[in-house]
Scaffold this motif. Structure first.
Motif, mmCIF file in Angstrom:
data_model
loop_
_atom_site.group_PDB
_atom_site.id
_atom_site.type_symbol
_atom_site.label_atom_id
_atom_site.label_comp_id
_atom_site.label_asym_id
_atom_site.label_seq_id
_atom_site.Cartn_x
_atom_site.Cartn_y
_atom_site.Cartn_z
ATOM 1 N N ILE A 80 32.960 33.136 41.480
ATOM 2 C CA ILE A 80 33.902 34.104 40.918
ATOM 3 C C ILE A 80 33.195 35.355 40.406
ATOM 4 N N GLN A 135 31.608 37.385 43.210
ATOM 5 C CA GLN A 135 32.624 38.110 43.952
ATOM 6 C C GLN A 135 33.122 39.333 43.154
ATOM 7 N N ALA A 136 33.323 39.135 41.848
ATOM 8 C CA ALA A 136 33.791 40.240 41.006
ATOM 9 C C ALA A 136 32.798 41.401 41.068
ATOM 10 N N ARG A 159 32.989 43.233 44.359
ATOM 11 C CA ARG A 159 34.198 44.046 44.532
ATOM 12 C C ARG A 159 34.267 45.236 43.580
ATOM 13 N N TYR A 206 39.071 41.761 39.022
ATOM 14 C CA TYR A 206 38.759 41.636 40.453
ATOM 15 C C TYR A 206 38.990 40.241 41.011
ATOM 16 N N CYS A 207 39.167 39.236 40.157
ATOM 17 C CA CYS A 207 39.441 37.890 40.661
ATOM 18 C C CYS A 207 40.668 37.273 40.008
ATOM 19 N N THR A 266 41.074 36.190 37.093
ATOM 20 C CA THR A 266 40.739 35.029 36.257
ATOM 21 C C THR A 266 40.820 35.388 34.771
#
Lengths: 445, 445
Positions: free
Chosen positions: B222, B225-226, B229, B248-249, B251
């Protein structure tokens, strides 16, 4: 902070307008107060100013039995340092200290022992706002001519001992002009809003917000009126005086950026931080008394060179004529070549008691005994040591910390340099630590 | 805090769920790590966990030339304490330390000197987020088998040295479950919004907001990936990892209340506070070694009674069989009635070097010389004193601080009690202060 984004960048920018964190909060040094008399203070503030210090707290957060404002640093309660920060300024009148009823006698004792002539002790209420209101009411009673109503009242925290004159002036003048003023600091952490289930809702943009600190200043009439108008809910649950002035008198406070030393002593570790600041400030200067003997003068000069982080003066003796030096610093290094010469040290220590110089901060006297013969360590008479120790335990009653260091004279340069270096380190350690348990010891360089 | 409104009341309520501020951050004590092996840690965390420690800061705010993470406490850089807080936990794998290029060699030296076997040093970027991303990328390179990709990654600050296992477990498990988690603290000050002209706009209701602190935990996929991005704007100006995971996720991080010891070492005074916490923790226990002589044993018992604030054990000698005691504490009080008996002390000091016991924290050895005759002070041979001093200056190289205290035996009860009381005070002062400048001194009780 090279690895940071804008939030911290902005903070750094704001901070760069000030000098780096002051190692010496000016409020601890008399010379600051002396300067101030010539300076802005008295000239700019031609109206009566008073202070309200709410000190009703129980200090639960500290995990200590004693409320934090009564915890001692160098044998003196924290609140006394805070009172002194105001009392030293000639343009500030009464300092009203608001305490819980059960601490009234304790507080009166502190005021008497520390000779806080401007302090007036009153009882507080059951909440912070009620206590402040009690403090303000002390001025409204017209029967008591000792506490006339001020034009501007400064509200501060008992547990923020390092407040400088410069900031107090700005707060006071802005309050006179705008009706209300308050100190602010940049946020150290990001502030976030949470959901009721304990999850992140959103985070605030750090640069748009500030932490509201103390001191705050008000026109007396405005803050008194705000308290008269505010609700029971405010009295019970509110904490922010600036908010009351805004809500009940429509006064938008002028905000003034304060230095980091404004922080609130909240946790036990903060007491250690406050103690470190005070000790560092007290260790910034020293007076070396060397007598007339060539070797003593030589040692004094070598020591002065090594103590380059301190401001030092070398003088010949501690007679009456040198009273000026004796009041400039709280650290004295007395070098003598005769073992019995700590009698000069005795004289000096006694003098501090007379002049009240050690009342607020302990004075350190390091007696350096320069041994001219190899034998002096062994032949040191037990009687003399005992006399030195009992002198130390006598003068400590008057807040004078007396230590001894022996150093053997030698003509071997490397050996001498090593000894002087060691003498320096021990002297610095004794002055910095001000450890009462080690007084009366005769150390060896 | 009796004089406070709801803002502070709520804080106090929240705080009351925890014990008072811990005097001993568990992370400093080995026995805590020992306990943990039996406890939750290894059992609950059956997946790989790694740490990223951004340490690229320059410490501008401190007003110091050295970045704050490299400032030393007890001769050891602050960042080493932080690394150690993670390294001691068996369920934590690699600790990636991200430093500015110019500090790379300095950091490698620290890792080697303090034997941080789990630490891996990488270069950071030009902002906080870029540095964290660099740290995360250290795991994604598949060629390096030493740093396998973790399931959960903990992100922390190099300048928050006191992080406890309990909190790390909660953060880690919540991150595994929810994707992201972060430590929070109640706000100490009211947060206010300002107008562009520097006036109060409005104040936030303190109870609705929290300060976002470190550590924070994330599923590795997570947070990686954040960062992949997020925008250049985020990289340059952002500071909050929880915000990136949300934006960005999608969460929402689970928020977990941490203890006050989580605070960030920001100003110079914070270093003093951290030092005080470490020294207090190191002073919680002592081992008294008394030999077999009746007077020494009697003194040991009296001393133990006086040292009631410390956990003390009395043992007869410091032989191999007592290795268990020697590894339990870092304070030793060696009582002997023979002047030359500091040779036993020498043995002990040497042993610490072999067992690496003094690598991370200095060990204090107080040699108490019980004088059975009045004459012993005078007849003390210079040679012996010199030998003691040179022993002290030798063992300090191995981080052992050796001090001496003489005490005269007497059968006069009041006099003896006074001496033992003084011995106690001096011993406590030496153990608490761990002052290197005073090693090799022979004090007198």
């Amino acid at each position: 902070f090279s690895g940071c984004g804008l939030g911290e960048r902005l903070t750094a920018l704001v901070l760069s307008f000030r000098s780096p964190e002051p190692l010496d909060p000016g409020c601890l040094l008399e010379r600051d107060a002396e300067r101030s008399a010539d300076r802005l203070g008295c000239a700019a503030v031609d109206f009566p100013v008073a202070v309200v210090l709410p000190a009703g707290g129980s200090g639960e957060r500290m995990g200590l039995a004693t409320p934090k404002q009564f915890c001692t640093i160098l044998n003196r309660p924290l609140i006394s340092f805070t009172i002194q920060a105001f009392e030293r300024l000639s343009w500030i009148g009464t300092v009203v200290v608001v305490v819980a009823k059960e601490n009234h006698d304790l507080m009166l004792n502190i005021v008497q022992k520390c000779n806080h002539t401007k302090a007036k002790v009153v009882h507080g209420g059951t909440s912070r706002h009620r206590s402040i209101f009690s403090g303000l009411q002390a001025f409204s009673s017209t029967t008591d001519s000792l506490t006339p109503k001020p034009k501007v009242v400064i509200i501060h925290d008992a547990v923020r001992p390092f407040v400088e004159e410069d900031l107090l002036l700005k707060i006071t003048l802005a309050a006179k002009e705008q009706g209300a003023s308050g100190a602010i600091r940049p946020l150290v952490s990001t502030v976030i809003a949470t959901t009721s289930e304990g999850y992140l809702d959103h985070s605030l943009e750090r640069a748009k917000y500030r932490a509201s600190e103390m001191p705050q200043g008000f026109l007396y009439d405005i803050i008194f009126q705000a308290y008269q108008r505010c609700s029971e809910f405010d009295f019970e649950f509110g904490t922010e005086c600036l908010h009351l002035a805004l809500q009940y008198c429509g006064t938008n406070a002028k905000l003034i950026e304060g230095p980091p030393t404004l922080w609130k002593v909240t946790y036990k570790r903060d007491l250690a931080a406050a103690e470190a600041i005070i000790k560092e400030t007290l260790s910034m200067s020293a007076c070396i008394i060397a007598g007339a003997e060539a070797e003593a003068v030589e040692l004094a000069k070598a020591l002065q060179k090594n103590l380059n982080m301190m401001e030092t003066d070398v003088i010949q003796c501690a007679k009456e004529s040198n009273t000026e030096y004796l009041s400039k610093t709280r650290n004295f290094i007395h070098i003598s070549t005769t073992a019995s010469n700590f009698l000069g040290t005795l004289d000096m220590a006694k003098r501090f008691e007379d002049t009240d110089h050690a009342r607020l901060y302990p004075v350190v006297v390091v007696w350096v005994q320069l041994n001219m013969t190899k034998q002096s360590v062994d032949s040191q008479k037990t009687d003399e040591l005992t006399a030195f120790r009992s002198l130390a335990s006598e003068v400590i009653q008057g807040n004078v910390l007396l230590y001894g260091i022996q150093i053997d004279h030698t003509k071997v340069p490397e050996q001498w340099e090593r000894s002087v270096e060691r003498l320096t380190q021990i002297t610095v350690a004794l002055i910095r630590d001000r450890n009462a348990a080690l007084t009366g010891q005769l150390l060896h360089a």
